[in-house]
Scaffold this motif. Sequence first.
Motif, PDB file in Angstrom:
ATOM      1  N   GLY A  21     -10.175   5.896   2.506  1.00 25.84           N
ATOM      2  CA  GLY A  21      -9.571   7.152   2.255  1.00 25.84           C
ATOM      3  C   GLY A  21      -8.289   6.995   2.338  1.00 25.84           C
ATOM      4  O   GLY A  21      -7.351   7.809   1.498  1.00 25.84           O
ATOM      5  N   CYS A  22      -7.389   6.501   3.289  1.00 27.22           N
ATOM      6  CA  CYS A  22      -5.908   6.398   3.461  1.00 27.22           C
ATOM      7  C   CYS A  22      -5.171   5.234   3.208  1.00 27.22           C
ATOM      8  O   CYS A  22      -4.129   5.278   3.029  1.00 27.22           O
ATOM      9  CB  CYS A  22      -5.723   6.862   4.962  1.00 27.22           C
ATOM     10  SG  CYS A  22      -5.981   5.805   6.057  1.00 27.22           S
ATOM     11  N   GLY A  23      -5.935   4.214   3.090  1.00 27.33           N
ATOM     12  CA  GLY A  23      -5.322   2.964   2.501  1.00 27.33           C
ATOM     13  C   GLY A  23      -4.664   2.176   3.730  1.00 27.33           C
ATOM     14  O   GLY A  23      -3.925   1.061   3.557  1.00 27.33           O
ATOM     15  N   ARG A  24      -4.976   2.564   4.769  1.00 28.11           N
ATOM     16  CA  ARG A  24      -4.199   1.907   5.970  1.00 28.11           C
ATOM     17  C   ARG A  24      -5.394   0.799   6.752  1.00 28.11           C
ATOM     18  O   ARG A  24      -6.614   1.025   6.589  1.00 28.11           O
ATOM     19  CB  ARG A  24      -3.934   2.889   7.169  1.00 28.11           C
ATOM     20  CG  ARG A  24      -2.807   3.690   6.745  1.00 28.11           C
ATOM     21  CD  ARG A  24      -2.482   4.717   7.949  1.00 28.11           C
ATOM     22  NE  ARG A  24      -3.614   5.887   8.058  1.00 28.11           N
ATOM     23  CZ  ARG A  24      -3.859   6.517   8.921  1.00 28.11           C
ATOM     24  NH1 ARG A  24      -2.454   6.692   9.776  1.00 28.11           N
ATOM     25  NH2 ARG A  24      -4.791   7.294   9.336  1.00 28.11           N
ATOM     26  N   ASN A  25      -4.811  -0.023   7.433  1.00 26.76           N
ATOM     27  CA  ASN A  25      -5.652  -0.841   8.280  1.00 26.76           C
ATOM     28  C   ASN A  25      -5.896  -0.323   9.456  1.00 26.76           C
ATOM     29  O   ASN A  25      -4.586   0.690  10.240  1.00 26.76           O
ATOM     30  CB  ASN A  25      -5.163  -2.542   8.247  1.00 26.76           C
ATOM     31  CG  ASN A  25      -3.789  -2.483   9.006  1.00 26.76           C
ATOM     32  OD1 ASN A  25      -3.385  -1.871   9.696  1.00 26.76           O
ATOM     33  ND2 ASN A  25      -2.933  -3.351   8.375  1.00 26.76           N
ATOM     34  N   ASN A  26      -6.665  -0.991  10.672  1.00 26.16           N
ATOM     35  CA  ASN A  26      -6.754  -0.205  11.899  1.00 26.16           C
ATOM     36  C   ASN A  26      -5.475  -0.154  12.591  1.00 26.16           C
ATOM     37  O   ASN A  26      -5.220   0.506  13.419  1.00 26.16           O
ATOM     38  CB  ASN A  26      -7.981  -1.168  12.675  1.00 26.16           C
ATOM     39  CG  ASN A  26      -9.360  -0.664  12.194  1.00 26.16           C
ATOM     40  OD1 ASN A  26      -9.514   0.495  11.518  1.00 26.16           O
ATOM     41  ND2 ASN A  26     -10.277  -1.519  12.276  1.00 26.16           N
ATOM     42  N   ASP A  48       4.068   1.238   1.435  1.00 25.74           N
ATOM     43  CA  ASP A  48       3.119  -0.033   1.532  1.00 25.74           C
ATOM     44  C   ASP A  48       1.621   0.381   1.232  1.00 25.74           C
ATOM     45  O   ASP A  48       0.800  -0.403   0.351  1.00 25.74           O
ATOM     46  CB  ASP A  48       3.085  -0.611   2.991  1.00 25.74           C
ATOM     47  CG  ASP A  48       4.210  -1.338   3.305  1.00 25.74           C
ATOM     48  OD1 ASP A  48       5.040  -1.674   2.532  1.00 25.74           O
ATOM     49  OD2 ASP A  48       4.426  -1.534   4.648  1.00 25.74           O
ATOM     50  N   ILE A  49       1.325   1.393   1.596  1.00 27.73           N
ATOM     51  CA  ILE A  49       0.006   1.857   1.369  1.00 27.73           C
ATOM     52  C   ILE A  49      -0.203   2.477  -0.243  1.00 27.73           C
ATOM     53  O   ILE A  49      -1.104   1.806  -1.133  1.00 27.73           O
ATOM     54  CB  ILE A  49      -0.399   3.399   1.912  1.00 27.73           C
ATOM     55  CG1 ILE A  49      -0.417   3.088   3.591  1.00 27.73           C
ATOM     56  CG2 ILE A  49      -1.636   3.941   1.717  1.00 27.73           C
ATOM     57  CD1 ILE A  49      -0.386   4.430   4.321  1.00 27.73           C
ATOM     58  N   GLN A  50       0.770   2.896  -0.832  1.00 28.67           N
ATOM     59  CA  GLN A  50       0.750   3.137  -2.371  1.00 28.67           C
ATOM     60  C   GLN A  50       0.651   1.956  -2.920  1.00 28.67           C
ATOM     61  O   GLN A  50      -0.055   2.011  -4.174  1.00 28.67           O
ATOM     62  CB  GLN A  50       1.962   3.991  -2.763  1.00 28.67           C
ATOM     63  CG  GLN A  50       2.067   5.489  -2.347  1.00 28.67           C
ATOM     64  CD  GLN A  50       3.261   6.164  -2.575  1.00 28.67           C
ATOM     65  OE1 GLN A  50       2.990   6.572  -3.853  1.00 28.67           O
ATOM     66  NE2 GLN A  50       4.352   6.274  -1.927  1.00 28.67           N
ATOM     67  N   ALA A  51       1.375   0.772  -2.776  1.00 31.30           N
ATOM     68  CA  ALA A  51       1.330  -0.354  -3.287  1.00 31.30           C
ATOM     69  C   ALA A  51      -0.274  -0.917  -3.429  1.00 31.30           C
ATOM     70  O   ALA A  51      -0.608  -1.820  -3.999  1.00 31.30           O
ATOM     71  CB  ALA A  51       2.252  -1.548  -2.898  1.00 31.30           C
ATOM     72  N   LEU A  58      -5.012   6.377  -5.658  1.00 31.49           N
ATOM     73  CA  LEU A  58      -3.344   6.416  -5.734  1.00 31.49           C
ATOM     74  C   LEU A  58      -3.166   7.704  -6.265  1.00 31.49           C
ATOM     75  O   LEU A  58      -2.284   8.242  -5.619  1.00 31.49           O
ATOM     76  CB  LEU A  58      -3.124   5.386  -6.751  1.00 31.49           C
ATOM     77  CG  LEU A  58      -1.392   5.358  -6.810  1.00 31.49           C
ATOM     78  CD1 LEU A  58      -0.775   5.196  -5.565  1.00 31.49           C
ATOM     79  CD2 LEU A  58      -0.968   4.343  -7.862  1.00 31.49           C
ATOM     80  N   GLU A  59      -4.171   8.263  -7.258  1.00 32.23           N
ATOM     81  CA  GLU A  59      -3.689   9.508  -7.633  1.00 32.23           C
ATOM     82  C   GLU A  59      -3.878  10.697  -6.614  1.00 32.23           C
ATOM     83  O   GLU A  59      -2.953  11.618  -6.558  1.00 32.23           O
ATOM     84  CB  GLU A  59      -4.589   9.923  -8.907  1.00 32.23           C
ATOM     85  CG  GLU A  59      -4.234   9.225  -9.994  1.00 32.23           C
ATOM     86  CD  GLU A  59      -2.750   9.343 -10.482  1.00 32.23           C
ATOM     87  OE1 GLU A  59      -2.304  10.352 -10.285  1.00 32.23           O
ATOM     88  OE2 GLU A  59      -2.250   7.968 -10.668  1.00 32.23           O
ATOM     89  N   SER A  60      -4.914  10.695  -5.765  1.00 32.70           N
ATOM     90  CA  SER A  60      -5.330  11.458  -4.702  1.00 32.70           C
ATOM     91  C   SER A  60      -4.177  11.330  -3.642  1.00 32.70           C
ATOM     92  O   SER A  60      -3.665  12.390  -3.201  1.00 32.70           O
ATOM     93  CB  SER A  60      -6.563  11.123  -4.134  1.00 32.70           C
ATOM     94  OG  SER A  60      -7.542  11.375  -4.818  1.00 32.70           O
ATOM     95  N   PHE A  61      -3.553  10.118  -3.355  1.00 32.76           N
ATOM     96  CA  PHE A  61      -2.854   9.733  -2.341  1.00 32.76           C
ATOM     97  C   PHE A  61      -1.419  10.669  -2.845  1.00 32.76           C
ATOM     98  O   PHE A  61      -0.676  11.196  -1.964  1.00 32.76           O
ATOM     99  CB  PHE A  61      -2.336   8.389  -2.322  1.00 32.76           C
ATOM    100  CG  PHE A  61      -1.740   7.945  -0.892  1.00 32.76           C
ATOM    101  CD1 PHE A  61      -2.111   7.965   0.296  1.00 32.76           C
ATOM    102  CD2 PHE A  61      -0.362   7.593  -1.283  1.00 32.76           C
ATOM    103  CE1 PHE A  61      -1.410   7.511   1.305  1.00 32.76           C
ATOM    104  CE2 PHE A  61       0.409   7.355  -0.150  1.00 32.76           C
ATOM    105  CZ  PHE A  61      -0.098   7.261   1.229  1.00 32.76           C
ATOM    106  N   LYS A  62      -0.931  10.430  -4.019  1.00 34.88           N
ATOM    107  CA  LYS A  62       0.250  10.969  -4.497  1.00 34.88           C
ATOM    108  C   LYS A  62       0.281  12.459  -4.624  1.00 34.88           C
ATOM    109  O   LYS A  62       1.395  13.112  -4.270  1.00 34.88           O
ATOM    110  CB  LYS A  62       0.584  10.601  -5.952  1.00 34.88           C
ATOM    111  CG  LYS A  62       0.948   9.195  -6.088  1.00 34.88           C
ATOM    112  CD  LYS A  62       1.245   8.599  -7.530  1.00 34.88           C
ATOM    113  CE  LYS A  62       1.600   7.134  -7.556  1.00 34.88           C
ATOM    114  NZ  LYS A  62       1.947   6.792  -8.926  1.00 34.88           N
TER     115      LYS A  62
END
Length: 65
Positions: A21-26, A48-51, A58-62
């Motif tokens: 969902g968000c691209g982050r690690n724990n 960092d997440i966008q990369a 990525l489109e949803s994140f933007k």
Amino acid sequence: MIVSPCISICKTDPQTGYCYGCGRNNEEKKMWKLEETSDEWKKSNLTDIQARLGGWQLESFKEFL
């Protein structure tokens, strides 16, 4: 105040360790919740997440930003 990138799709990719969902690690998820985490760190983490993301993620994140 910078809002968390969480979109309530909390499922971790077993190969990368990043949330679908968000691209982050724990560890990054924990850092976002800490009161002492700076806005500078959060801005850097968003970059960092966008990369990490690609395609629909990525489109949803933007759109979120």
